[in-house]
Design an enzyme around this catalytic site. Structure first.
Site, mmCIF file in Angstrom:
data_model
loop_
_atom_site.group_PDB
_atom_site.id
_atom_site.type_symbol
_atom_site.label_atom_id
_atom_site.label_comp_id
_atom_site.label_asym_id
_atom_site.label_seq_id
_atom_site.Cartn_x
_atom_site.Cartn_y
_atom_site.Cartn_z
ATOM 1 N N HIS A 1 0.668 5.125 0.513
ATOM 2 C CA HIS A 1 0.018 6.209 1.959
ATOM 3 C C HIS A 1 0.500 7.921 0.855
ATOM 4 C CE1 HIS A 1 0.376 3.670 5.791
ATOM 5 N NE2 HIS A 1 1.391 2.988 5.254
ATOM 6 N N HIS B 1 0.725 -1.262 0.048
ATOM 7 C CA HIS B 1 -0.401 0.070 -0.260
ATOM 8 C C HIS B 1 1.086 1.073 0.131
ATOM 9 C CE1 HIS B 1 0.255 -1.043 3.693
ATOM 10 N NE2 HIS B 1 0.074 0.387 4.593
#
Ligand code: AMP
Length: 129
Positions: free
Chosen positions: A95, A93
């Site tokens: 951010h 992921h």
């Protein structure tokens, strides 16, 4: 066992989704550093970002860039910060964090939002895409 993010992709747990295509999904971080903190993930469950195939990695960066531009339009900020950590959730992921100050990049400083504030910022990002 599926990662918590795979469960979000599959609709098994809720999320404030802001962008999606066949390979990637963006949704609001549930414990944001700052309002609008967004996570961009590949739908394929891969633990570490630099283990991604190069083309897939580049596509994730392109997707993240599109979301970051919408985020910068939707949320007043000085710029969008980008980080990859992955110590908590072993599913790649990126951010994206609207920044006002350096402290917004510290993952110990958190912002409390109500459900309607999450909804509002998610809608603003979607409208800016
Ligand atoms: P890290 O793995 O250290 O990069 O951090 C994982 C991030 O995922 C943290 O910022 C969490 O707040 C966020 N997170 C964990 N579970 C959820 C969830 N169900 N929905 C949205 N964000 C989440």
């Amino acid at each position: 066992m599926s990662s918590i993010f795979t469960k979000i992709i599959n609709g098994e747990i809720p999320a404030y989704k802001v962008a999606e295509n066949d390979k990637f999904l963006a949704f609001l971080d549930i414990n944001p550093n700052a309002k609008g903190h967004t996570l961009c993930i590949p739908k394929q469950e891969i633990n570490k970002i630099f283990d991604m195939e190069e083309d897939h990695y580049v596509e994730l960066m392109k997707f993240s860039r599109e979301v970051a531009k919408a985020l910068e339009t939707a949320v007043p900020c000085k710029r969008i910060g980008m980080a990859v950590v992955g110590l908590e959730v072993p599913h790649v992921h990126v951010h994206l964090i609207p920044l006002q100050e350096m402290d917004d990049m510290r993952f110990t400083k958190k912002e409390k939002l109500t459900p309607s504030e999450f909804e509002e910022v998610a809608n603003a990002i979607k409208e800016s895409l």
